[in-house]
Write an enzyme that holds these catalytic residues in place. Structure first.
Site, PDB file in Angstrom:
ATOM      1  N   CYS A  39      -7.596  10.484 -10.697  1.00 13.84           N
ATOM      2  CA  CYS A  39      -6.749   9.287 -10.696  1.00 13.84           C
ATOM      3  C   CYS A  39      -5.976   9.125 -12.000  1.00 13.84           C
ATOM      4  O   CYS A  39      -4.765   9.283 -12.034  1.00 13.84           O
ATOM      5  CB  CYS A  39      -7.610   8.077 -10.432  1.00 13.84           C
ATOM      6  SG  CYS A  39      -8.697   8.325  -9.022  1.00 13.84           S
ATOM      7  N   THR A  66      -3.330  13.440  -2.847  1.00 16.91           N
ATOM      8  CA  THR A  66      -1.968  13.623  -3.355  1.00 16.91           C
ATOM      9  C   THR A  66      -2.074  14.165  -4.785  1.00 16.91           C
ATOM     10  O   THR A  66      -1.976  13.410  -5.748  1.00 16.91           O
ATOM     11  CB  THR A  66      -1.189  12.295  -3.346  1.00 16.91           C
ATOM     12  OG1 THR A  66      -2.000  11.278  -3.937  1.00 16.91           O
ATOM     13  CG2 THR A  66      -0.803  11.876  -1.956  1.00 16.91           C
ATOM     14  N   ARG A 121      -4.896   2.097 -17.873  1.00  9.91           N
ATOM     15  CA  ARG A 121      -6.185   2.590 -18.370  1.00  9.91           C
ATOM     16  C   ARG A 121      -5.994   3.891 -19.159  1.00  9.91           C
ATOM     17  O   ARG A 121      -6.593   4.096 -20.215  1.00  9.91           O
ATOM     18  CB  ARG A 121      -7.120   2.820 -17.173  1.00  9.91           C
ATOM     19  CG  ARG A 121      -8.585   2.870 -17.529  1.00  9.91           C
ATOM     20  CD  ARG A 121      -9.417   2.528 -16.302  1.00  9.91           C
ATOM     21  NE  ARG A 121     -10.808   2.926 -16.454  1.00  9.91           N
ATOM     22  CZ  ARG A 121     -11.726   2.215 -17.102  1.00  9.91           C
ATOM     23  NH1 ARG A 121     -11.397   1.086 -17.678  1.00  9.91           N
ATOM     24  NH2 ARG A 121     -12.970   2.651 -17.178  1.00  9.91           N
ATOM     25  N   ASN A 147      -3.882   2.455 -13.116  1.00 11.46           N
ATOM     26  CA  ASN A 147      -4.429   3.675 -13.724  1.00 11.46           C
ATOM     27  C   ASN A 147      -3.636   4.100 -14.959  1.00 11.46           C
ATOM     28  O   ASN A 147      -4.196   4.674 -15.890  1.00 11.46           O
ATOM     29  CB  ASN A 147      -4.492   4.800 -12.684  1.00 11.46           C
ATOM     30  CG  ASN A 147      -5.674   4.597 -11.731  1.00 11.46           C
ATOM     31  OD1 ASN A 147      -6.573   3.798 -12.014  1.00 11.46           O
ATOM     32  ND2 ASN A 147      -5.677   5.294 -10.622  1.00 11.46           N
ATOM     33  N   LYS A 161      -0.912   0.043  -7.739  1.00 15.56           N
ATOM     34  CA  LYS A 161      -1.902   1.105  -7.886  1.00 15.56           C
ATOM     35  C   LYS A 161      -1.590   1.988  -9.110  1.00 15.56           C
ATOM     36  O   LYS A 161      -2.469   2.292  -9.910  1.00 15.56           O
ATOM     37  CB  LYS A 161      -1.919   1.967  -6.615  1.00 15.56           C
ATOM     38  CG  LYS A 161      -2.707   3.241  -6.713  1.00 15.56           C
ATOM     39  CD  LYS A 161      -4.186   2.968  -6.732  1.00 15.56           C
ATOM     40  CE  LYS A 161      -4.973   4.207  -7.084  1.00 15.56           C
ATOM     41  NZ  LYS A 161      -6.404   4.020  -6.966  1.00 15.56           N
ATOM     42  N   ILE A 202     -12.663   8.587  -0.546  1.00 16.43           N
ATOM     43  CA  ILE A 202     -12.256   7.253  -0.094  1.00 16.43           C
ATOM     44  C   ILE A 202     -12.237   7.188   1.434  1.00 16.43           C
ATOM     45  O   ILE A 202     -12.687   6.210   2.027  1.00 16.43           O
ATOM     46  CB  ILE A 202     -10.855   6.890  -0.666  1.00 16.43           C
ATOM     47  CG1 ILE A 202     -10.892   6.883  -2.206  1.00 16.43           C
ATOM     48  CG2 ILE A 202     -10.352   5.564  -0.119  1.00 16.43           C
ATOM     49  CD1 ILE A 202     -11.871   5.899  -2.822  1.00 16.43           C
ATOM     50  N   THR A 236      -2.655   7.485  -2.935  1.00 21.08           N
ATOM     51  CA  THR A 236      -1.818   7.101  -4.078  1.00 21.08           C
ATOM     52  C   THR A 236      -0.532   7.926  -4.035  1.00 21.08           C
ATOM     53  O   THR A 236      -0.587   9.151  -3.910  1.00 21.08           O
ATOM     54  CB  THR A 236      -2.579   7.368  -5.392  1.00 21.08           C
ATOM     55  OG1 THR A 236      -3.836   6.703  -5.306  1.00 21.08           O
ATOM     56  CG2 THR A 236      -1.810   6.867  -6.589  1.00 21.08           C
ATOM     57  N   TYR A 273     -16.386  14.943 -14.715  1.00 26.15           N
ATOM     58  CA  TYR A 273     -15.311  14.285 -15.474  1.00 26.15           C
ATOM     59  C   TYR A 273     -15.764  12.989 -16.125  1.00 26.15           C
ATOM     60  O   TYR A 273     -15.133  12.526 -17.078  1.00 26.15           O
ATOM     61  CB  TYR A 273     -14.062  14.063 -14.604  1.00 26.15           C
ATOM     62  CG  TYR A 273     -14.086  12.851 -13.690  1.00 26.15           C
ATOM     63  CD1 TYR A 273     -14.632  12.917 -12.411  1.00 26.15           C
ATOM     64  CD2 TYR A 273     -13.539  11.640 -14.097  1.00 26.15           C
ATOM     65  CE1 TYR A 273     -14.639  11.816 -11.573  1.00 26.15           C
ATOM     66  CE2 TYR A 273     -13.531  10.526 -13.265  1.00 26.15           C
ATOM     67  CZ  TYR A 273     -14.079  10.619 -12.010  1.00 26.15           C
ATOM     68  OH  TYR A 273     -14.076   9.526 -11.192  1.00 26.15           O
ATOM     69  N   LYS A 274     -16.862  12.415 -15.601  1.00 23.80           N
ATOM     70  CA  LYS A 274     -17.413  11.218 -16.247  1.00 23.80           C
ATOM     71  C   LYS A 274     -18.875  11.064 -15.848  1.00 23.80           C
ATOM     72  O   LYS A 274     -19.363  11.802 -14.974  1.00 23.80           O
ATOM     73  CB  LYS A 274     -16.623   9.969 -15.888  1.00 23.80           C
ATOM     74  CG  LYS A 274     -16.767   9.526 -14.447  1.00 23.80           C
ATOM     75  CD  LYS A 274     -16.113   8.177 -14.288  1.00 23.80           C
ATOM     76  CE  LYS A 274     -16.391   7.576 -12.937  1.00 23.80           C
ATOM     77  NZ  LYS A 274     -15.855   6.239 -12.811  1.00 23.80           N
TER      78      LYS A 274
HETATM   79  N1  SAJ Z   1     -12.652   7.346 -19.818  1.00 22.57           N
HETATM   80  C1  SAJ Z   1     -12.636   7.349 -21.189  1.00 22.57           C
HETATM   81  N2  SAJ Z   1     -12.802   6.149 -21.842  1.00 22.57           N
HETATM   82  C2  SAJ Z   1     -12.989   4.984 -21.167  1.00 22.57           C
HETATM   83  C3  SAJ Z   1     -13.007   4.995 -19.763  1.00 22.57           C
HETATM   84  C4  SAJ Z   1     -12.828   6.194 -19.113  1.00 22.57           C
HETATM   85  O1  SAJ Z   1     -12.453   8.382 -21.839  1.00 22.57           O
HETATM   86  O2  SAJ Z   1     -13.146   3.945 -21.823  1.00 22.57           O
HETATM   87  C5  SAJ Z   1     -12.445   8.610 -19.084  1.00 22.57           C
HETATM   88  C6  SAJ Z   1     -13.612   8.961 -18.188  1.00 22.57           C
HETATM   89  O3  SAJ Z   1     -14.609   9.635 -18.906  1.00 22.57           O
HETATM   90  C7  SAJ Z   1     -12.942   9.845 -17.157  1.00 22.57           C
HETATM   91  C8  SAJ Z   1     -11.564   9.190 -17.007  1.00 22.57           C
HETATM   92  O4  SAJ Z   1     -11.378   8.428 -18.178  1.00 22.57           O
HETATM   93  O5  SAJ Z   1     -12.793  11.161 -17.618  1.00 22.57           O
HETATM   94  C9  SAJ Z   1     -11.418   8.334 -15.789  1.00 22.57           C
HETATM   95  O6  SAJ Z   1     -12.591   7.566 -15.575  1.00 22.57           O
HETATM   96  P1  SAJ Z   1     -12.576   6.032 -15.137  1.00 22.57           P
HETATM   97  O7  SAJ Z   1     -13.979   5.609 -15.031  1.00 22.57           O
HETATM   98  O8  SAJ Z   1     -11.696   5.263 -16.030  1.00 22.57           O
HETATM   99  O9  SAJ Z   1     -11.837   5.998 -13.758  1.00 22.57           O
HETATM  100  P2  SAJ Z   1     -11.888   6.831 -12.371  1.00 22.57           P
HETATM  101  O10 SAJ Z   1     -10.855   7.889 -12.435  1.00 22.57           O
HETATM  102  O11 SAJ Z   1     -13.262   7.236 -12.009  1.00 22.57           O
HETATM  103  O12 SAJ Z   1     -11.421   5.666 -11.374  1.00 22.57           O
HETATM  104  C10 SAJ Z   1     -10.173   5.014 -11.599  1.00 22.57           C
HETATM  105  C11 SAJ Z   1     -10.379   3.496 -11.504  1.00 22.57           C
HETATM  106  N3  SAJ Z   1      -9.170   2.813 -11.966  1.00 22.57           N
HETATM  107  C12 SAJ Z   1      -9.243   1.790 -12.824  1.00 22.57           C
HETATM  108  O13 SAJ Z   1     -10.278   1.383 -13.311  1.00 22.57           O
HETATM  109  C13 SAJ Z   1      -7.946   1.156 -13.189  1.00 22.57           C
HETATM  110  C14 SAJ Z   1     -10.722   3.115 -10.063  1.00 22.57           C
HETATM  111  O14 SAJ Z   1     -10.815   1.700  -9.939  1.00 22.57           O
HETATM  112  C15 SAJ Z   1      -9.653   3.662  -9.124  1.00 22.57           C
HETATM  113  O15 SAJ Z   1      -9.962   3.353  -7.770  1.00 22.57           O
HETATM  114  C16 SAJ Z   1      -9.627   5.162  -9.284  1.00 22.57           C
HETATM  115  O16 SAJ Z   1      -9.249   5.457 -10.631  1.00 22.57           O
HETATM  116  C17 SAJ Z   1      -8.592   5.744  -8.327  1.00 22.57           C
HETATM  117  O17 SAJ Z   1      -8.983   6.211  -7.243  1.00 22.57           O
HETATM  118  O18 SAJ Z   1      -7.398   5.638  -8.601  1.00 22.57           O
END
Ligand code: SAJ
Length: 431
Positions: A265, A90, A218, A215, A211, A15, A125, A328-329
């Protein structure tokens, strides 16, 4: 100081580096501070050490223009800036509590160079209340008073990896300040790098809360889908089909089940809420349970592997396991908190040889995770293949390419019907 503000940014990571480059390219002079000497060296040559679409060009332009420079004298940088942005990591420690060391160190440095009318912004965060209870008291060691002498605001970054630059410049930005002047100054600053809406909230702690709850929402949503997937497997219901159809309901938005929730996150931020709740003597069983479910998914994948290997008369012990993806994704190189790590550990403990391939993550990271880096052909030739990461490259895998008798697809990117009559046992999470 004439002209535009000079900005010191603490942290040049996923970031911090895009933020520093965007400000530099919009005309500010930015001093970037980081800990990793090798990465700083690359940045100072205009090379981005981070694999993120659009970032290499931004960094190159920023360095070439002379507006972005790496600074090794942190206090000097603060003394020569009037805006300080803290965007350092963090993480959580072994007890799942926030490790705020990097934030505290940055604040100590800022306090040594802080001047009247400076603006300090935190983007990292943090648990709710961190700015009021930890950041500001450290800054006030300067002898200056927040509000009276300098401004403080919190604005979380909400951009998603692999689309960071677009989201950073288009997502709504949330800003909470110590007082009205702090908020307004931060709003004016960020309007230079975003076309998105800028939302002012009541105060700093509200912005910190926004913030964390994004997360946590989600993470809890994914946990719910993972739980639904596990029950569907027992009932022979295709959970992916059921979830996709349920999502046609105008008020349902279930996320996708998977092998676990990784990244820096979702796998961390909910613990910040748990920590604060514990301090306040409040129980947050839903948030904690969601984390437990998601952290338990690698064990569920192991159960699927064991059951399926059993069907062909094999055991994990002594088998060659081939993993597709360790990131991780999908479409990122980042392997922080990846579910692949737990999976590799358990498979090795149970006596498997683990080979892994990933088109994005460097081989040295695969090794660090405990697997043997291998090409995709080798992985598809193992006794059992487990697809962990939903990289686009894997969407083209056809049954003819798979020489293994078992294909476990933990992400719904391949169609089970395509594997029917292939002789390959195809299993997935929730199907
Ligand atoms: N995942 C699943 N199923 C889903 C979506 C994600 O299993 O339907 C898994 C992914 O494979 C991964 C993890 O969750 O392992 C996280 O992936 P992600 O794409 O949901 O999110 P991050 O960690 O890459 O980014 C998140 C985002 N937060 C939200 O969408 C609420 C991003 O906008 C934030 O800026 C970021 O966290 C952060 O920096 O906090």
């Amino acid at each position: 100081m004439s002209g535009k503000n000079k900005i010191t940014i603490f942290g040049l990571g996923h970031i911090g580096l895009p933020t520093a480059s965007l400000f530099a390219n919009s005309g500010y002079h930015v001093f970037g501070i980081g800990r990793d000497k090798d990465k700083l060296n690359l940045i100072s040559k205009g090379i981005s050490p981070i694999d993120e679409p659009g970032l290499p060009k931004l960094v190159k332009t920023a360095i070439k223009s002379g507006n972005l420079s790496v600074s090794y004298d942190e206090v000097w940088a603060v003394k020569n800036s009037n805006v300080m942005i803290i965007v350092v990591p963090t993480p959580i420690d072994e007890t799942k509590r926030a490790d705020l060391m990097a934030v505290k160190e940055a604040c100590e440095t800022v306090s040594q160079g802080l001047k009247k009318d400076d603006l300090v912004i935190v983007e990292s965060t943090v648990p709710q209340g961190t700015c009021d209870n930890i950041v500001i008291p450290i800054l006030e060691k300067s002898g200056l008073k927040a509000g009276e002498d300098f401004s403080v605001a919190y604005t979380p970054e909400r951009a998603i990896p692999n689309n960071t630059i677009y989201e950073m410049t288009h997502n709504a930005r949330v800003i909470g300040g110590f007082d009205k002047k702090s908020t307004d100054r931060a709003v004016d600053l960020y309007r230079n790098i975003t076309e998105g809406e800028v939302i002012k909230v009541k105060n700093i702690i509200t912005a910190e809360t926004v913030k964390l709850i994004e997360n946590t929402y989600r993470d809890a949503n994914i946990a719910l889908s993972n739980e639904i997937a596990m029950i569907c497997e027992e009932l022979d219901v295709d959970a992916i089909e059921a979830i996709q159809v349920a999502n046609h309901h105008p008020r349902v938005n279930l996320h996708i089940p998977g092998p676990g929730v990784g990244g820096h996150c979702l796998a961390i931020d909910p613990y910040f809420i748990v920590e604060t709740a514990e301090e306040k003597g409040i129980k947050v069983p839903l948030i904690s349970t969601a984390r437990n479910i998601n952290e338990g998914m690698p064990n569920h994948v192991i159960k699927i592997i064991t059951d399926t290997l059993g069907k062909v008369g094999r055991d994990i012990n002594g088998s060659d396991m081939g993993l597709l993806g360790v990131a991780y994704k999908g479409n990122v190189a980042d392997a922080r908190e990846t579910p692949a790590k737990a999976l590799i550990n358990i498979l090795k403990e149970k006596g498997a040889r683990v080979y892994a391939s990933d088109p994005h993550t460097p081989k040295k990271v695969i090794k660090r995770l405990g697997a043997e880096p291998a090409d995709i052909e080798k992985v598809l030739n193992c006794d059992c293949v487990v697809l962990i990461t939903d990289h686009d490259e894997y969407k083209d895998i056809k049954p003819e390419m798979v020489k293994s008798p078992i294909f476990i697809c933990t992400r719904p990117i391949l169609n089970p019907d395509d594997f029917e009559n292939s002789g390959i046992i195809f299993r997935g999470i929730g199907r």
